[in-house]
Design a protein around this motif. Structure first.
Motif, PDB file in Angstrom:
ATOM      1  N   SER A  89       1.144  15.016   6.903  1.00 44.63           N
ATOM      2  CA  SER A  89       0.474  14.451   6.984  1.00 44.63           C
ATOM      3  C   SER A  89       0.968  12.957   6.325  1.00 44.63           C
ATOM      4  O   SER A  89       1.881  12.403   5.754  1.00 44.63           O
ATOM      5  N   SER A  90      -0.116  12.138   6.552  1.00 45.61           N
ATOM      6  CA  SER A  90      -0.024  10.540   6.211  1.00 45.61           C
ATOM      7  C   SER A  90      -1.480   9.758   5.769  1.00 45.61           C
ATOM      8  O   SER A  90      -2.352  10.388   6.220  1.00 45.61           O
ATOM      9  N   THR A  91      -1.047   9.525   4.181  1.00 45.95           N
ATOM     10  CA  THR A  91      -1.796   8.502   3.344  1.00 45.95           C
ATOM     11  C   THR A  91      -1.419   7.956   3.565  1.00 45.95           C
ATOM     12  O   THR A  91      -0.880   7.271   3.451  1.00 45.95           O
ATOM     13  N   VAL A  92      -2.794   6.790   3.283  1.00 47.35           N
ATOM     14  CA  VAL A  92      -3.022   5.341   3.322  1.00 47.35           C
ATOM     15  C   VAL A  92      -3.036   4.978   1.433  1.00 47.35           C
ATOM     16  O   VAL A  92      -4.063   5.520   1.398  1.00 47.35           O
ATOM     17  N   ASP A  93      -1.855   4.654   1.305  1.00 46.68           N
ATOM     18  CA  ASP A  93      -2.251   4.077  -0.411  1.00 46.68           C
ATOM     19  C   ASP A  93      -3.109   3.192  -0.180  1.00 46.68           C
ATOM     20  O   ASP A  93      -3.082   2.532   0.457  1.00 46.68           O
ATOM     21  N   SER A  94      -3.901   3.008  -1.353  1.00 47.37           N
ATOM     22  CA  SER A  94      -5.457   1.904  -1.181  1.00 47.37           C
ATOM     23  C   SER A  94      -3.859   1.128  -2.001  1.00 47.37           C
ATOM     24  O   SER A  94      -4.949  -0.032  -2.003  1.00 47.37           O
ATOM     25  N   SER A  95      -3.129   1.187  -2.479  1.00 48.28           N
ATOM     26  CA  SER A  95      -2.318   0.170  -3.120  1.00 48.28           C
ATOM     27  C   SER A  95      -1.915  -0.931  -1.905  1.00 48.28           C
ATOM     28  O   SER A  95      -2.417  -1.953  -2.022  1.00 48.28           O
ATOM     29  N   GLU A  96      -1.172  -0.266  -1.220  1.00 51.92           N
ATOM     30  CA  GLU A  96      -1.275  -0.814   0.387  1.00 51.92           C
ATOM     31  C   GLU A  96      -2.380  -1.757   0.646  1.00 51.92           C
ATOM     32  O   GLU A  96      -2.478  -3.030   1.287  1.00 51.92           O
ATOM     33  N   ASP A 100      -3.082  -5.682   1.215  1.00 51.23           N
ATOM     34  CA  ASP A 100      -2.881  -6.399   2.579  1.00 51.23           C
ATOM     35  C   ASP A 100      -4.442  -7.477   2.157  1.00 51.23           C
ATOM     36  O   ASP A 100      -4.315  -8.139   2.412  1.00 51.23           O
ATOM     37  N   ASP A 101      -5.562  -7.201   1.253  1.00 51.87           N
ATOM     38  CA  ASP A 101      -6.803  -7.317   0.704  1.00 51.87           C
ATOM     39  C   ASP A 101      -6.272  -8.391   0.555  1.00 51.87           C
ATOM     40  O   ASP A 101      -6.231 -10.001   0.724  1.00 51.87           O
ATOM     41  N   THR A 107      -3.663 -16.152   2.061  1.00 49.07           N
ATOM     42  CA  THR A 107      -3.596 -16.780   3.282  1.00 49.07           C
ATOM     43  C   THR A 107      -4.869 -17.500   3.896  1.00 49.07           C
ATOM     44  O   THR A 107      -4.935 -19.399   4.244  1.00 49.07           O
ATOM     45  N   ARG A 108      -5.446 -17.233   3.459  1.00 49.81           N
ATOM     46  CA  ARG A 108      -7.687 -18.009   4.244  1.00 49.81           C
ATOM     47  C   ARG A 108      -7.554 -19.371   2.878  1.00 49.81           C
ATOM     48  O   ARG A 108      -7.393 -20.645   4.099  1.00 49.81           O
TER      49      ARG A 108
END
Length: 120
Positions: A89-96, A100-101, A107-108
């Motif tokens: 199973s692969s979950t995307v960590d909310s910290s990642e 990214d956000d 950058t903007r």
């Protein structure tokens, strides 16, 4: 193995080198691989090697070999029955996602800062 052994013994007999039955029994027991050592020890302790016929030794070894093969076959069937498929199973960590956000926001802002400095 027994066929090769008897061929060698017969060839030696034709060259006038004869072995007694007990010598042949001991030679066969000595040439078995290490995995057979428990069986060799059991035969040596349970039976008198001086009077043990070669055919009886062969029968005992063949019985042991068939027993080993049956156990291996049973183990293979058990492994096939117990075969379980598991998925990762692969979950995307909310910290990642947050990092990214934040990187996109930085950058903007940096691009806006450079644009102002260039024209200002």
């Amino acid at each position: 193995m027994f066929v090769r052994f008897t061929n060698i013994i017969n060839s030696l007999q034709s060259l006038n080198k004869c072995y007694t039955n007990s010598e042949m029994v001991r030679k066969i027991l000595r040439c078995l691989p290490k995995s057979w050592m428990p069986k060799v020890t059991a035969i040596e302790e349970a039976k008198e090697l001086n009077t043990l016929p070669l055919e009886e030794l062969l029968g005992s070894l063949m019985t042991h070999e068939m027993t080993i093969k049956n156990h291996e076959d049973d183990e293979e069937q058990d492994k096939k029955k117990k075969k379980v498929i598991a998925f990762k199973s692969s979950t995307v960590d909310s910290s990642e996602e947050d990092s990214d956000d934040e990187m996109a926001l930085i950058t903007r802002r940096f691009k806006k800062y450079l644009a102002k400095k260039k024209f200002g």
